[in-house]
Design a protein around this motif. Sequence first.
Motif, PDB file in Angstrom:
ATOM      1  N   GLY A 195       0.462  -1.338   0.066  1.00  0.00           N
ATOM      2  CA  GLY A 195       0.051   0.371   0.085  1.00  0.00           C
ATOM      3  C   GLY A 195       0.707   1.200  -0.151  1.00  0.00           C
ATOM      4  O   GLY A 195       0.300   2.224  -0.469  1.00  0.00           O
ATOM      5  N   HIS A 196       1.619   1.148   0.234  1.00  0.00           N
ATOM      6  CA  HIS A 196       2.802   1.696   0.136  1.00  0.00           C
ATOM      7  C   HIS A 196       3.563   2.646  -1.147  1.00  0.00           C
ATOM      8  O   HIS A 196       3.714   1.319  -1.374  1.00  0.00           O
ATOM      9  N   LYS A 197       3.096   3.703  -0.774  1.00  0.00           N
ATOM     10  CA  LYS A 197       4.061   3.942  -2.856  1.00  0.00           C
ATOM     11  C   LYS A 197       5.666   5.263  -1.996  1.00  0.00           C
ATOM     12  O   LYS A 197       6.180   5.864  -1.741  1.00  0.00           O
ATOM     13  N   GLY A 198       6.475   3.953  -2.598  1.00  0.00           N
ATOM     14  CA  GLY A 198       8.188   4.145  -2.118  1.00  0.00           C
ATOM     15  C   GLY A 198       8.340   3.803  -1.351  1.00  0.00           C
ATOM     16  O   GLY A 198       8.097   2.508  -0.296  1.00  0.00           O
ATOM     17  N   LEU A 232       3.005   7.534  18.439  1.00  0.00           N
ATOM     18  CA  LEU A 232       4.071   9.192  17.792  1.00  0.00           C
ATOM     19  C   LEU A 232       4.473   8.829  16.934  1.00  0.00           C
ATOM     20  O   LEU A 232       5.488   7.556  16.713  1.00  0.00           O
ATOM     21  N   THR A 233       4.426   9.732  15.877  1.00  0.00           N
ATOM     22  CA  THR A 233       4.791  10.038  14.118  1.00  0.00           C
ATOM     23  C   THR A 233       5.864  10.824  14.218  1.00  0.00           C
ATOM     24  O   THR A 233       5.473  11.627  14.750  1.00  0.00           O
ATOM     25  N   ALA A 234       7.368  10.511  14.245  1.00  0.00           N
ATOM     26  CA  ALA A 234       8.402  12.171  14.035  1.00  0.00           C
ATOM     27  C   ALA A 234       8.267  11.560  12.342  1.00  0.00           C
ATOM     28  O   ALA A 234       8.776  10.581  11.750  1.00  0.00           O
ATOM     29  N   ARG A 275      -2.830  10.842   7.363  1.00  0.00           N
ATOM     30  CA  ARG A 275      -1.903  11.540   6.369  1.00  0.00           C
ATOM     31  C   ARG A 275      -1.484  12.830   7.197  1.00  0.00           C
ATOM     32  O   ARG A 275      -1.243  13.409   6.009  1.00  0.00           O
ATOM     33  N   LYS A 276      -0.868  12.639   8.568  1.00  0.00           N
ATOM     34  CA  LYS A 276      -0.956  13.897   8.396  1.00  0.00           C
ATOM     35  C   LYS A 276      -0.207  14.848   8.110  1.00  0.00           C
ATOM     36  O   LYS A 276       0.113  16.045   8.699  1.00  0.00           O
ATOM     37  N   HIS A 277       0.892  13.950   8.457  1.00  0.00           N
ATOM     38  CA  HIS A 277       2.442  14.002   8.017  1.00  0.00           C
ATOM     39  C   HIS A 277       3.004  14.876   6.158  1.00  0.00           C
ATOM     40  O   HIS A 277       2.194  14.635   5.791  1.00  0.00           O
ATOM     41  N   ALA A 336       4.764   9.672   3.560  1.00  0.00           N
ATOM     42  CA  ALA A 336       4.274  10.684   4.734  1.00  0.00           C
ATOM     43  C   ALA A 336       2.914  10.211   4.707  1.00  0.00           C
ATOM     44  O   ALA A 336       2.135  10.933   5.782  1.00  0.00           O
ATOM     45  N   THR A 337       2.592   8.576   5.097  1.00  0.00           N
ATOM     46  CA  THR A 337       2.197   8.231   5.637  1.00  0.00           C
ATOM     47  C   THR A 337       2.462   7.271   5.945  1.00  0.00           C
ATOM     48  O   THR A 337       3.380   6.560   6.588  1.00  0.00           O
ATOM     49  N   VAL A 338       1.184   7.004   7.398  1.00  0.00           N
ATOM     50  CA  VAL A 338       1.671   5.495   8.715  1.00  0.00           C
ATOM     51  C   VAL A 338       0.313   4.487   8.513  1.00  0.00           C
ATOM     52  O   VAL A 338      -1.023   5.510   8.602  1.00  0.00           O
ATOM     53  N   ARG A 339       1.051   3.418   8.082  1.00  0.00           N
ATOM     54  CA  ARG A 339      -0.421   2.558   8.130  1.00  0.00           C
ATOM     55  C   ARG A 339      -0.286   1.478   9.011  1.00  0.00           C
ATOM     56  O   ARG A 339       0.667   1.312   9.643  1.00  0.00           O
TER      57      ARG A 339
END
Length: 597
Positions: A142-145, A204-206, A185-187, A168-171
């Motif tokens: 599902g990730h692109k890259g 938490l995502t950085a 999708r906030k990043h 820039a996504t977290v799944r």
Amino acid sequence: MAALTLKKNYRCVPSLEQFYTGGPFAVSSDGSFIACACDESIRIVDSSNASIRSTIDSDSEAHTALALSPDDKLLFSAGHSHQIRVWDLSTLNNVRSWKGHNSPVMAMACHVSGGLLATAGADGNVFVWDVDGGFCTHSFKGHKGVVSSIMFHPDPDKLLFFSGGADATVRVWDLLTKECLATLRKHESAVTSMAISEDGWILLTAGRDKVVNLWDLHDCGFKKTVLTYEVLEAVCTIRSGSPFASSLALFSQQSGKKASGSSEIHFITVGERGIVRIWNSERAVCLFEQKSSDITDSSDMDRGFTSAVMLPFDQGLLCVTADQQFLFYSPVEHPEEMFKLILSRRLVGYNEEIVDMKFLGEEEQFLAVATNLEQVNVLILTYLNIFCTGSLHLEDVRSEPPPPLLYCVYISYSLVLCRKREAENQMDKALNAIGKGEFRLLFEYVREWNTKPKLCHVAQFVLFRVFSILPPTEIIEVKGIGELLEGLIPYSHRHFSRIDRHVRSTFLLDYTLTGMSVIEPENNAKEREEDESLMHSDVKDMDDMILTENFDSEQKQTSEEPKVSSKKRKSKKSKESSSKKVKGVAYTKVDAISLQA
């Protein structure tokens, strides 16, 4: 008297070798050792003294990902060959291997049970493998890259898996149903690190977009954004009861800040600035920030932290730098500051080429190591730890400070440590602490540096500061100063001549660029500035003249209304002629028209 015979065979007691050349590493569950990628091999390094416990060689391929099993018995590795290998650390044998991806593996994570291994590829695919069988149990796409960060939920009862990528996504994945529960999708840039709160319900995502986002895992909903204004490489949560949490609680009491509630989370961020910062999630504020970075400053290498890990058993924080150093931090109580981090030890993974070494100290308990980099590393021979480097944060070292002369030598080698004002202050401080008997040794160092073009500017700087601080009457009292100065003078003349030739040769470039009309000679530039200033003054005078004429014309028109038709034609002609006088100045013409209207 019998001649003294020297031993012909020598036994190595401790040795300090390079063990990390950048890239992946993995810390054991008890923090006692670190598995590090070192060129085409893997080094198992003792985290207390940087000694190499063992070395794993693996078919001459660079490693892109490493992970350890929870019991520290198995090491997982992957490289450019796309092979995933399992190593038994007790025998250093490759017990299992299989081809996992069609692209390099960029990240690895082991489940808390030790039975599952997750791998993330550069093609955006994430696979979960059965460690014993070597077969794939989950395929997450599902990730692109590139997928840069993956993590199992630390609670074995919560069958969740997280992946963050360059898109820039977290799944969030369900390990039971093998489905994607949510896409966060906030990043705005690549996600570099993830962490879970102590209660297990906040993610938490950085990322490199300089923010930390908080997510509620009850419904995978967005909770809050914390702006950090720094490209982040790692985020770590602080556990309650740890020294960090205890020090923060004391800090809050002394500063008069009350806790917001039981739902607040304290977390650490590191990134491009090379400093450690501690944040409060509820107020989204920075509670603590290091005053200065402990990373060696050099224009030849990137500056900043590339990763950080919270060590187990209250051993503190481990930060990894872009120049292959491992920095260990611990919180301490400080009388002047309510919260402070000390650099308890520094392990240098890669020393470049060693060009010189020298024992230091009255009992030769220190070893200064000079490499082809600008900094000098000083080792404590008892532990083979880095005592200090060119950054020279000696107040953070738990053992006794070095002699003043040694401190002065460190500063001198680091001047290439260093901003000019800071260098002058540090050098003056060191020189004032040096005894008269040690100045001869310092002059010997300066004479030696002055013979090398690479270090001659350091030697000249030290000489300048010495002559600025000491009066001539004290300088001539230095034993053997005449001989030392005789060795300094000819090389100083040679360096001056070389620099003078370089300066004069730069005028050839100016002459060539001037001939090519790329730059304008200084005289022409001054003349052009004078012409422009005269032109502006002429235009201003013309503007004033036109405004005066228009004002007089309007007054005349008001007083002589019966003669409007004939005088309007004359006024129009006069204005046209005046506007022709300042042809090419558009704004003066506009002003004249507006006043007439």
